[in-house]
Structure formats: C-alpha cells, structure tokens
Write an enzyme that holds these catalytic residues in place. Structure first.
Site, mmCIF file in Angstrom:
data_model
loop_
_atom_site.group_PDB
_atom_site.id
_atom_site.type_symbol
_atom_site.label_atom_id
_atom_site.label_comp_id
_atom_site.label_asym_id
_atom_site.label_seq_id
_atom_site.Cartn_x
_atom_site.Cartn_y
_atom_site.Cartn_z
ATOM 1 N N ASN A 255 0.849 -1.191 0.000
ATOM 2 C CA ASN A 255 0.000 0.000 0.000
ATOM 3 C C ASN A 255 0.892 1.252 0.000
ATOM 4 O OD1 ASN A 255 0.947 -0.330 2.714
ATOM 5 N ND2 ASN A 255 -0.661 1.052 3.390
ATOM 6 N N CYS A 257 1.814 3.558 2.106
ATOM 7 C CA CYS A 257 2.741 3.818 3.210
ATOM 8 C C CYS A 257 3.682 2.651 3.480
ATOM 9 C CB CYS A 257 1.972 4.161 4.486
ATOM 10 S SG CYS A 257 1.077 5.722 4.379
ATOM 11 N N GLU A 259 3.259 -0.315 4.872
ATOM 12 C CA GLU A 259 3.105 -1.222 6.014
ATOM 13 C C GLU A 259 2.268 -2.452 5.693
ATOM 14 O OE1 GLU A 259 -0.548 1.452 6.550
ATOM 15 O OE2 GLU A 259 1.457 1.556 5.685
#
Length: 740
Positions: A255, A257, A259
């Site tokens: 995704n 970001c 994580e």
C-alpha cells in the site's frame, strides 16, 4: 446529500461507526458489541483507520489500504487498471500498483508498429487520475504506491522520476529487489536488465543501488522493498524457495505507506491501540489486563469490518473474504517509553519491545483462534501455513504497524505509531495552514523538574528553535528520555524497526529520520543494516531535503537543492558558507572571483566579482555578481547559470590576448572563463564534502569560430597593422578604433 451537518460531536461519530460495524454480529450479540466498540473508541483506547470513521454507514469503502498488483502490458488493461485506481481513490482508499510488466521505453509495439513510451509515461496517467478524482472523497487526498523491479530496463528513469519534480506528488515510489540482487549490488557484480524474459544489457548492480541512494539522500525517494523478506513470512508460503510470482498468493507490492504487503486485488483494514492508555502511573508499569481486552476488542472489530465493508470492485470482495487479512497496530509508543523511563535508542528499549509486542502477538493469536472456533476459519485456510500447523485461524494476518497520523490526533497522543518524537516542538502543515505544536508530556515533566514558568518557557523556546531536547539547558533526565527523531542514529532507527517487525505479520511503517548533514554513505549503511536485520522494506528521510515538509523541525533551512522555490522567494545565506577564489586573466586585465557554497549540500550560493588594477567596468561586475547570486538563491539551477555564461559571444579582446600573450584563463570571453572557474570550484567543494560531481558541461567555442575572429579582428582593416586593446576597444596607431 443536502450538505446539512448531522454529527456535531465525536460521540455521535463513534456511535454511527459502532452501530454499523456491529451489524456483522448475530442479533443476540449486536447490542453488546455495539456498546463495547463505542466505549473503547470513546475512551480513546483504540481507533480504526480514518476511512472507517468517515464512511461507516454510508455504503462506502471502510478500508485504508488496497493493492491492484501488477498492471498488465496492454493498452486495454492499463486503462482498465487506471479506472480501478480512480474508483478506489473515489472511496478514499490508497492504491498500490507495480509497473514491472509494462514494456520499457523504445520497445516495439507489434500491434501498431510504434514504440513504447515506457514506464514513466504511465506514471503520468496515474497522477492524472489522482488529480481528477481526489475530490471525490472529502476526507483524504489520493495516495498511490508505484513500484518497479530493480532489473527493469527503465529503472534509472524510474528512480530519478521525482527528483526536482512535483508533478508526481500523489504517489510514493519504491524499487522492489530480491536478496540476490541486493547482494550483487553490495559485491559490485553485474546483472541483466530484463523485461518479458528479454535481456537488454548488463549493468553493475551497485550502480543502480548508488542512484537509489543518491535520490533517497536528495529527497527521500525511492524506498526499497525486499521481496524475498516479504514473501518469506507470507502466510501462504508452503513452497520454501519455490514460492515465486507464479503463485496466486505471492505479494509483489504494498500500500502507499508500505506497512501492508498485499496480494493482487486485496484490501486490509487497520486499527491502532493507544499505548498511553495502558500506562499505570501508580506502579510505573503497564496494565496488561486492559491491554489484553483492547487486543480482543480490536481483533473482533477488525474482523467485523470485513463483513460490513463495501468492496468497490468484485475482485476485491472475492479476495478479501477468502483471506480475511486484518492489521492491528499501536500508537503512542514513544510517550509510553518516556513515562516508563526507557530511552528509545537503548538495549532496554529492545527488551521492552520483546515483552510488549510479544504479548500483543500472543494474545492476538489466542483470541483469533477463539474467534475461528466461533465463526469459522478464513476460506483459504487450507492453502495456508496454518492448515499445515493445524492451527485454527479466523484471519490470515493479524498485525500491521501503520503510521497512524490522523488516528493519533483523534486518540489524543502526540506520539505517532512506533516513531520516536519528531521534535519537542514543530510546525505542523495541514492543507494551507500551519499549527505550532509543543509536546505536552515534555511540558508536564519539565514543570515537575523546574517549577519556574519563565525558565520553562525559555527552555521550550530553545527546544523549538533547535528541534531537540538534547541541549545543555534541559535537565539531564529529560535529555535522556525525550529522544527526537534526528537525535537517534540510523543504526538505532533500524534496530527498533527490525525488532518490532519480528512480531508483526504484515509490515511496519517507520521512517529512518536523518539529520541534514547525513552522508550518502550513511544512507547506504542504513540499507545494508535493514537488509541484514531482516526488514521487509526501508525508507529514509533527511531533514529539510524537501520544501514544506509536513513537520518542520527547528528553523527551516531552505536548501537550494530542490530548486522549487516560489517566484519572488530569496534564500538568506547563513554565516557558515564555504569560500573559494580564483584569479582570471582576461582581455581586459585580471578578474577576481570569490564563490561561496552551502556547507551541507555543496550548492553554489553567492558570487562576487572584482577587477584588478586595469580594465573592466566595476558597475557591470557588481551587477553580474548580484544577478548570479540572486538567481541561485531564488532556485535557479546551477547548470542553467553556467549555460547562460557560456552562451555569450566570443570576445575579440580576449581572443587577441590569447593569441599574443597566451596567458588568458580558459574560455573565449570573461563570462566563459567565469563559467569554467565556477564549475571547477563547485567540483572541488563536492570532493571535499564527499558529494558526487555533477556533469557540468562547458561549451567550447569551435576552432573555426576562433580562426575567423583572429583573421577578421586582430588586424586593422584600414592599414593592416595589429590592433591593440585599450579599455575594451580595439585601436590602431593609424587612428582606427572599434569597441567590442
């Protein structure tokens, strides 16, 4: 739809969210869980990701994260995936996609006979979709992760695609790399650049890594994703070394970001526990019973969100309901450490991580097994490692560590995710506004130590000025505990990241924050350590390497390196510039050049010109000095300055002196000689600071042009005698005169 405000308090929002999520429960349990979900949100014990808060009960997507996967290499599929992207963005969902299947720049397109424009061309389309769709959701702007394989033929263009370019501002970019490729880069071995099983050319793997490092140092991108590490812990990896991209469960990207590593067409719902709430001040320890209940409620809440979610596209519904992945994380970690008296960058912190995150992992797995007995295992359970281990499991993954920006603010903590404090005080940029924020915990503990409001404010002002509590004016105890992002070495950033990753099913969003004076060698060492310690990915950010960073530490220093200054903005120079000087011999006498460079970036900041005892116009030289200096300090690119200096017509006086005395400096005019001198001094500075030299090309006047000038200018057109130069003019004893 009327625009009328229908929620006026947080309690009303939490009530709406709790009612909607509890619909996944049987009727006899619905009220109980509705009240439990409400109480835990209202008490700020936990909070789901912001799309759940904004969209619950509105027939919209509740997920923050999605991955489309690898975009196929056909015009029809590319535009189909762009439509998928736009629809996900409309519902407030971040999108991850990989471009490695797209043919490289210049590759023949058989169906049309044309040539491919390459990967960067399609990044523009993703950006266009983000620009035109982001207003479809009022709570979140568009967010994308775009990745490319380390050995793709367009890799160099991809790595540098965002340098000095704000047109790709709706996407993060990362390079996906295998263990073998990273080791070859460290060993300076060659690899093939390939696409679709076609080999293009061999390159030194370390050259690719060097460009990644340079750009990450420059402005934080691209990040690195370690594919083998990501899939080593894939819950469907039953094939050991044979688990590869041919398996439908293989994960190739994340995704936005980073994580959440996900399969193609997969969502993940996230939720964060507020660790500050588990601190027991009376005993100076943590309330494990409360933490346990927070974990149980969180796991159930996340699982229920899967069943009440709106899936936007049918592919996502099928995949998510099969795997039922969830992501439980934490926030408030740094503040909890401070309250417990534990230094962030310490062995004690690592031991505490083992205890805390080990407890969270154990209890999350226990409750998930109970949930599986109650509601059944996830449908793809038979394909997973849990079937092999004979472990009942409701969800394929349980834990994720997200950055928790908005969620932390709602929970009332100034300690984000697992990050150290960014600073004691900072300016937080939100849309078009700035908010000054001071860490409340620091203020409280400082008051206990000092108990003098005037002195306390003086200390706070100093901490805000320098962005740190590591100052002589701060009590030693607080200096030890309030460790800010740039106080911590890259080694400790990575060690904390790697230790927490041991207890996380998915991945960890953590930035390795670095001070401005960080070298590229430090960045390389950061990558090597992250790889060695088993991290799934790594992202670094060097303070002030970008203009208008979200959190401004200390006094903002507008570095020239980004060259994105707004029109009319002039950077003020600091007092610690590095000086260089040259004496140039020109057609009009001697010319003295003094140049001053930024001690961090090595960029040229100021130029001062002065004449010798004879020749030259003082006013002209002052004007040229000021024009060059103001241009550089307003964001003008160094290469453009040099190009302008070199574009001046060759000077007859300069060339005459070259022919007669052979003692002029390099070049064909004063501006051209100045260009040579500035490039030489700039490269000397780069050598001294350990910065890679730029490819500053000096334009040389063709020999034919020089010969033409020699023939036409050096002899008097009236009598044929040699001309001599007086105050910039060519004069002859016969009375002829011509000014150049």
């Amino acid at each position: 739809n009327t625009g009328e405000l229908i929620e006026h308090t947080p309690e009303e929002m939490f009530d709406r969210v709790a009612i909607h999520i509890s619909k996944a429960e049987s009727k006899d349990k619905r009220d109980y869980w509705k009240n439990k979900f409400f109480d835990f949100m209202n008490n700020r014990y936990l909070m789901p990701n912001s799309p759940t808060l904004m969209n619950a009960g509105k027939n919209k997507c509740l997920s923050a994260c999605s991955v489309l996967g690898r975009i196929p290499d056909s015009l029809e599929d590319i535009y189909k995936y762009i439509w998928y992207n736009a629809k996900l963005t409309k519902y407030g969902c971040g999108v991850g996609q990989d471009l490695s299947a797209i043919r490289p720049n210049g590759e023949i397109i058989k169906s049309s006979g044309g040539k491919s424009a390459g990967v960067i061309n399609w990044m523009k389309l993703i950006q266009a979709a983000a620009d035109t769709t982001r207003q479809g959701d009022t709570a979140r702007r568009a967010a994308n992760m775009v990745t490319l394989r380390f050995n793709h033929p367009d890799i160099f263009d991809f790595i540098t695609s965002k340098k000095n370019n704000d047109k790709f501002n709706a996407m993060n970019i990362s390079v996906t790399i295998t263990d073998e490729e990273f080791e070859k880069a460290l060993n300076k071995e060659e690899i093939w650049l390939e696409w679709n099983n076609k080999k293009y050319k061999k390159v030194n793997a370390d050259k690719i890594l060097d460009v990644i490092i340079e750009n990450a140092w420059y402005d934080a991108e691209p990040g690195l994703l370690f594919l083998d590490k990501i899939n080593k812990y894939n819950p469907f990896n039953l094939q050991d070394g044979n688990f590869d991209e041919t398996n439908k469960h293989y994960m190739i990207t994340t995704n936005p970001c980073g994580e959440q590593c996900l399969e193609d067409f997969e969502f993940c719902n996230l939720l964060s526990i507020n660790l500050e709430k588990i601190y027991n001040e009376q005993n100076n320890n943590i309330n494990t019973e409360l933490l346990k209940e927070m974990i149980y409620v969180s796991i159930r809440m996340l699982d229920d969100i899967i069943d009440v979610n709106e899936y936007v596209l049918p592919q996502f519904k099928e995949k998510v309901l099969n795997n039922r992945k969830i992501g439980l994380g934490v926030t408030g970690f740094a503040n909890l450490l401070i309250k417990l008296g534990i230094k962030y960058d310490s062995e004690e912190c690592l031991r505490f991580i083992d205890d805390l995150f080990g407890f969270i992992k154990k209890e999350a797995e226990y409750y998930n097994q109970q949930l599986a007995k109650e509601k059944g295992v996830f449908p793809a359970w038979n394909e997973s490692i849990f079937a092999k281990q004979n472990k009942k499991r409701r969800n394929a993954t349980l834990t994720t560590q997200a950055p928790t920006g908005s969620i932390s603010t709602i929970l009332g903590t100034q300690s984000y995710g697992i990050e150290p404090l960014f600073a004691i005080g900072y300016k937080r940029r939100i849309v078009d506004n700035e908010i000054n924020e001071i860490n409340e915990l620091f203020k409280q503990m400082l008051h206990k130590e000092i108990n003098d409001e005037i002195k306390e404010q003086e200390i706070i002002n100093e901490c805000c000025k320098y962005g740190t509590a590591d100052l002589d004016c701060v009590p030693q105890k607080l200096r030890e505990l309030f460790r800010c992002a740039n106080d911590i070495s890259y080694e400790w950033h990575v060690r904390v990241l790697a230790r927490i990753q041991k207890y996380i099913d998915n991945a960890v969003s953590k930035t390795v924050n670095l001070p401005e004076n960080t070298t590229k060698e430090d960045v390389k060492n950061t990558y090597e350590l992250a790889f060695k310690l088993g991290c799934k990915g790594i992202t670094i950010y060097r303070n002030n390497s970008r203009k208008n960073q979200t959190f401004q530490i200390g006094e903002e220093k507008n570095s020239l390196q980004n060259n994105n200054l707004e029109r009319g903005i002039l950077i003020q120079c600091s007092d610690d510039l590095i000086g260089k000087k040259r004496k140039l011999i020109t057609g009009c006498g001697s010319l003295h050049v003094n140049a001053y460079f930024d001690p961090i970036t090595g960029e040229l900041m100021e130029v001062f010109l002065s004449k010798g005892s004879t020749g030259g116009c003082i006013a002209y030289m002052n004007a040229l000095s000021r024009q060059i200096s103001s241009g550089l300090r307003s964001g003008q690119v160094f290469e453009v300055v040099i190009d302008q200096l070199n574009s001046i017509t060759p000077c007859p006086s300069y060339i005459r002196r070259t022919v007669l005395h052979k003692d002029t400096s390099k070049g064909s005019s004063c501006p051209n000689a100045l260009g040579y001198a500035l490039v030489d001094m700039q490269n000397e500075i780069y050598d001294e600071l350990g910065i890679e030299k730029q490819d500053n090309k000096i334009k040389k006047v063709p020999q034919k042009t020089l010969q033409k000038i020699n023939n036409e200018i050096l002899k008097c057109p009236e009598c044929g005698e040699l001309l001599r130069t007086v105050e910039g003019c060519n004069v002859c004893t016969c009375g002829y005169s011509a000014c150049s």
